[in-house]
Design an enzyme around this catalytic site. Structure first.
Site, PDB file in Angstrom:
ATOM      1  N   SER A 282       2.772  -0.069   2.411  1.00 35.33           N
ATOM      2  CA  SER A 282       2.107   1.570   3.040  1.00 35.33           C
ATOM      3  C   SER A 282       2.541   1.706   4.347  1.00 35.33           C
ATOM      4  O   SER A 282       2.696   0.365   5.281  1.00 35.33           O
ATOM      5  CB  SER A 282       0.591   1.472   3.075  1.00 35.33           C
ATOM      6  OG  SER A 282       0.557   2.786   4.491  1.00 35.33           O
ATOM      7  N   LYS A 288      -1.819  -3.023   2.322  1.00 38.20           N
ATOM      8  CA  LYS A 288      -1.397  -2.021   0.926  1.00 38.20           C
ATOM      9  C   LYS A 288      -0.376  -2.872   0.235  1.00 38.20           C
ATOM     10  O   LYS A 288       1.363  -3.041   0.991  1.00 38.20           O
ATOM     11  CB  LYS A 288      -1.192  -0.723   1.095  1.00 38.20           C
ATOM     12  CG  LYS A 288      -2.179  -0.291   1.541  1.00 38.20           C
ATOM     13  CD  LYS A 288      -3.353  -0.291   0.758  1.00 38.20           C
ATOM     14  CE  LYS A 288      -3.009   0.573  -0.717  1.00 38.20           C
ATOM     15  NZ  LYS A 288      -3.855   1.804  -0.303  1.00 38.20           N
ATOM     16  N   GLU A 295       2.482   2.540 -11.780  1.00 42.37           N
ATOM     17  CA  GLU A 295       2.267   3.778 -11.649  1.00 42.37           C
ATOM     18  C   GLU A 295       2.791   5.260 -12.512  1.00 42.37           C
ATOM     19  O   GLU A 295       2.802   6.169 -12.896  1.00 42.37           O
ATOM     20  CB  GLU A 295       1.569   4.298 -10.242  1.00 42.37           C
ATOM     21  CG  GLU A 295       0.137   3.829 -10.170  1.00 42.37           C
ATOM     22  CD  GLU A 295      -0.068   3.325  -8.543  1.00 42.37           C
ATOM     23  OE1 GLU A 295       0.824   3.005  -7.773  1.00 42.37           O
ATOM     24  OE2 GLU A 295       0.004   4.981  -7.891  1.00 42.37           O
TER      25      GLU A 295
END
Ligand code: ARG
Length: 463
Positions: A282, A288, A295
């Site tokens: 991130s 992160k 996804e």
């Protein structure tokens, strides 16, 4: 007066060229240039047959053959100038052939139509995609087998409703996907076998009066036989729909697994660690590590099933035989195929790189009263209780443990006996997660012995 812009292939009947908007809606060359190789393979097979049957002279066909190879090398080398005015790949190739070899090029289209030509090209293309899907699925199955083998007896929670249900083994969970993928593979194998018939020689729709040899072109292109009805040959796209249906189901399976990986890689679960190679960071939160590949695989079903629905809708109201609506088949299938192959490859990479967290899996396996069924079964087997009563007794024990903030194995014997006096010390053996999974030896069950047998069976089949 003939407008100079009328189409060279059929301009005889036309006085004017198309409106720019007509050209824009009509042209498929922007996407069907992906069929160039199949188109030229089909033309070569057709030309060879025209010579063998004496329909076109050997010398003309030899010129056509050489010319087509030149066109192919121009396309593959990126030198080819595709023209929207020439609509599609078929007319682009033929027009270029004419520029290269002159008059004999005009004989190639004898006893053929773009209708059987496009049906042939597209079948060849989709057939290749079936092979690619099968190879991609097999690679992923091998990756899952390696994971299953490494952790055939690692325990983890099995879920129903995403609530802890009973302990299962990591190997068992991995092998569930091997089974699903094996059926996906079977669907592509079946679809491939069914589509492997040649439309070439159906011509526009009715066949031809020329003495063609459809068996010869079929076998030259690796088809099992020519299609038996010329109307059907040019007008159905069920082969593409079967591919899309198989792709949709496969993508749905990939999506479910991707969803599990998203959940499992979260800080709350920590069941797996995904590699740096298949995650992203991130720009604002330094801690992160996002499971973007998973996804995106999860999302791919949307466009793949969308393609399936779109083509089904295109086809559903078409009278026999060919209608231009069918030109809308290609982009859907191209996009679905590209994205399925990408999803399979990304999942393969993720599974190969992923590390299961054995300790976290085991810790989670024992929480949530996961061995309550084992306790109930013990009450039936050892104390002879009817299952319904055993279920009730166990339910009371679970409530007691929950009230005390402990797991089932943490209850004392005295506490257990306060619910049912017949319970003995032996009960604690069945409350352990390892005993629980080891006991599930029914065929297809989660016991490591069963899982290892399934792994061995699949390893044998995949080599
Ligand atoms: N580009 C067309 C398609 O993809 C080729 C067939 C055209 N046939 C015709 N009769 N206009 O469907």
């Amino acid at each position: 007066m003939t407008d100079t812009k009328t189409n060279a292939m059929w301009g005889g009947r036309f006085a004017a060229g198309p409106d720019a908007i007509m050209e824009a809606i009509n042209a498929s060359i922007g996407f069907d240039q992906r069929l160039a190789k199949q188109d030229i393979d089909g033309s070569r097979a057709h030309a060879a047959m025209l010579a063998a049957t004496g329909i076109v002279s050997d010398s003309d066909v030899e010129a056509i053959r050489k010319g087509l190879l030149t066109v192919l090398s121009e396309i593959e080398g990126g030198a080819f100038q595709f023209s929207t005015a020439l609509e599609d790949i078929h007319m682009n190739v033929e027009a270029r052939l004419k520029e290269i070899i002159g008059e004999p090029a005009g004989r190639l289209h004898t006893a053929r139509s773009r209708n059987d030509q496009v049906a042939t090209d597209f079948r060849l293309w989709v057939r290749d995609q079936c092979d690619a899907a099968i190879a991609g699925i097999e690679a992923l199955m091998r990756a899952l087998l390696a994971q299953a083998e490494a952790g055939a007896d690692w325990v983890m929670p099995g879920f129903t409703h995403l609530q802890t249900a009973q302990p299962v083994t990591w190997g068992h969970h991995m092998m569930a996907y091997v089974e699903m993928l094996a059926r996906d593979r079977g669907r592509f194998i079946d679809a491939r076998a069914r589509m492997n018939e040649s439309p070439l020689g159906a011509a526009a729709l009715a066949g031809t009066s020329f003495p063609i040899d459809r068996h010869m072109t079929a076998s030259a292109l690796g088809f099992d036989r020519p299609m038996a009805n010329s109307l059907d040959a040019v007008s159905d796209r069920d082969f593409a729909l079967e591919f899309l249906a198989a792709a949709s189901i496969c993508a749905m399976h990939l999506s479910r697994f991707a969803e599990e990986l998203v959940i499992w890689s979260s800080a709350q679960f920590r069941f797996v660690r995904l590699s740096d190679r298949f995650t992203t960071g991130s720009s604002i939160m330094p801690q992160k590590k996002n499971p973007d590949a998973a996804e995106l695989i999860r999302a791919k079903i949307g466009r793949i099933f969308g393609a399936n629905v779109a083509l089904m809708m295109v086809m559903k109201g078409l009278p026999l035989a060919y209608s231009k609506d069918m030109q809308e088949d290609k982009e859907q299938v191209f996009d679905a195929a590209d994205n399925l192959m990408l999803a399979l490859a990304a999942m393969d990479g993720m599974v190969r790189d992923m590390t299961a967290n054995r300790e976290a899996l085991e810790r989670a396996a024992g929480s949530g009263f996961s061995t309550a069924t084992d306790l109930a079964d013990w009450l039936v087997r050892i104390l002879g209780l009817p299952f319904r009563e055993a279920h009730h007794v166990t339910g009371s024990l679970v409530a007691m443990a929950e009230g005390a903030g402990v797991d089932l194995p943490d209850l004392t014997l005295a506490q257990m006996q306060s619910v049912h006096a017949g319970i003995t010390d032996d009960v604690f053996a069945v409350l352990g997660v390892h005993n629980s999974v080891a006991s599930r030896i029914s065929y297809g069950g989660t016991a490591p012995a069963q899982v290892r047998a399934q792994i061995a069976r699949w390893k044998e089949m995949l080599t």
